[in-house]
Design an enzyme around this catalytic site. Structure first.
Site, PDB file in Angstrom:
ATOM      1  N   LYS A   1       0.867  -1.188   0.000  1.00 35.96           N
ATOM      2  CA  LYS A   1       0.000   0.000   0.000  1.00 35.96           C
ATOM      3  C   LYS A   1       0.896   1.227   0.000  1.00 35.96           C
ATOM      4  CE  LYS A   1      -3.240   3.010   0.586  1.00 35.96           C
ATOM      5  NZ  LYS A   1      -4.180   3.318  -0.521  1.00 35.96           N
TER       6      LYS A   1
ATOM      7  N   LYS B   1       3.912   5.733 -10.529  1.00 37.58           N
ATOM      8  CA  LYS B   1       2.502   5.398 -10.776  1.00 37.58           C
ATOM      9  C   LYS B   1       1.822   6.656 -11.264  1.00 37.58           C
ATOM     10  CE  LYS B   1      -1.212   2.662 -10.350  1.00 37.58           C
ATOM     11  NZ  LYS B   1      -1.532   1.966  -9.075  1.00 37.58           N
TER      12      LYS B   1
ATOM     13  N   CYS C   1      -2.455   9.707  -6.486  1.00 42.80           N
ATOM     14  CA  CYS C   1      -3.616   9.453  -5.633  1.00 42.80           C
ATOM     15  C   CYS C   1      -4.589  10.611  -5.774  1.00 42.80           C
ATOM     16  CB  CYS C   1      -3.224   9.306  -4.160  1.00 42.80           C
ATOM     17  SG  CYS C   1      -4.682   9.072  -3.106  1.00 42.80           S
TER      18      CYS C   1
END
Ligand SMILES: O=C1NC(=O)NC(C(=O)O)N1
Length: 312
Positions: free
Chosen positions: A46, A164, A130
């Site tokens: 995570k 990412k 995110c």
């Protein structure tokens, strides 16, 4: 015997499936279940922040008819928890990826410095995407900030590093982000993160589906497959061959895995389907992928990786 191997930065993967960061990977129990699962070639933690975080409050994940919506808000046990797991990680068969998602550039650089100073010998994923921390924009949409963090990171960070990315929706943005990333010795890019700030309605109650941020959340699953394919292929076409691609988004079947590979992915990550089915999903996806390859008389992934044909 079908060969599903891949390699990134000298790491060899005997299977090309892994979890998407954030799904089934917040605790060591969850990580160990992924490591032991049949069909995974790697696992990722995570996304960590420097200190533990509870994440957003209220209902923050919902399955939808065509995927999922989430606004977890980066709940995690803090970097040292994952570094501790990583420092005791000895599975030579399945490399470990350590994901980080600082809320500021300083946090990201501090975490990278901690990792650089540690005994960690796996790969690091810098999560620039995110969409769910209230008030925090996705760094991956700020090209100058992305260039800056990578410039600073590579002045000291020497371990294998990937990023990412959020999904992009304009070919000019593929050009811009690829030009930035090609300037750095990145091991890989992982594309896509969830499609940020979608909104869905519960028809029984006429309300939004999740509590945080007035119901706005990251979309995943079947509904994002076309965006994932476009981003994987658009980036593959533009990135230096030395920068590998992990394809994430929309995987429900072996054919979806096959399609991401055809579009250029070296590894394929699974989020929503893992959340819905648990680690057994990897064995299903692997056998479905092999069946698809058999139909095409392929025994190696290299026979079709990045071989998507256009029409003309
Ligand atoms: O990068 C992230 N992507 C998501 O879709 N959700 C999580 C989160 O909210 O923690 N983080």
């Amino acid at each position: 015997m079908t060969n599903l191997t891949a390699s990134i930065a000298g790491f060899h993967f005997q299977d090309l499936l892994l979890n998407a960061a954030g799904v089934h990977c917040e605790t060591t129990e969850e990580l160990e279940a992924l490591r032991k699962a049949t069909g995974t070639g790697a696992l990722i933690t995570k996304s960590a922040t420097p200190k533990p975080r509870p994440g957003n409050s209220g209902l923050r994940y919902q399955d939808l008819p065509l995927g999922s919506i989430n606004s977890m808000g980066l709940p995690n046990q803090g970097l040292s928890y994952y570094l501790d797991y990583a420092n005791h990680y000895h599975d030579q068969q399945k490399p470990l990826f350590l994901s980080i998602a600082g809320l500021t550039q300083a946090d990201n650089l501090a975490m990278l410095a901690d990792i650089q100073a540690s005994e960690f010998t796996g790969l690091v994923e810098l999560n620039l995407s995110c969409p769910n921390v209230p008030g925090k924009p996705q760094t991956g949409y700020d090209f100058e900030a992305t260039r800056q963090i990578l410039t600073k990171a590579f002045t000291f960070f020497t371990k294998p590093l990937g990023v990412k990315l959020p999904p992009y929706f304009d070919l000019a943005h593929f050009d811009q982000i690829a030009a930035i990333l090609n300037a750095f010795p990145l091991a890989y890019v992982n594309s896509i993160n969830s499609v940020g700030n979608g909104l869905m309605i519960d028809s029984k109650t006429d309300t939004v589906m999740i509590a945080p941020k007035g119901g706005f959340g990251g979309l995943g699953g079947a509904m994002v497959k076309a965006t994932a394919l476009a981003n994987v292929h658009g980036l593959r076409q533009r990135l230096n061959p030395t920068i590998k691609v992990i394809g994430t988004g929309g995987v429900q079947s072996g054919r979806d895995v096959y399609d991401l590979i055809l579009a250029g992915a070296d590894l394929v990550a699974v989020g929503t389907s893992l959340h819905q089915e648990g680690p057994a999903v990897f064995q299903r996806l692997r056998s479905e992928l092999i069946a698809e390859m058999d139909r095409k008389n392929y025994t190696e992934v290299d026979q079709f990786r990045n071989r998507l044909q256009t029409l003309n």
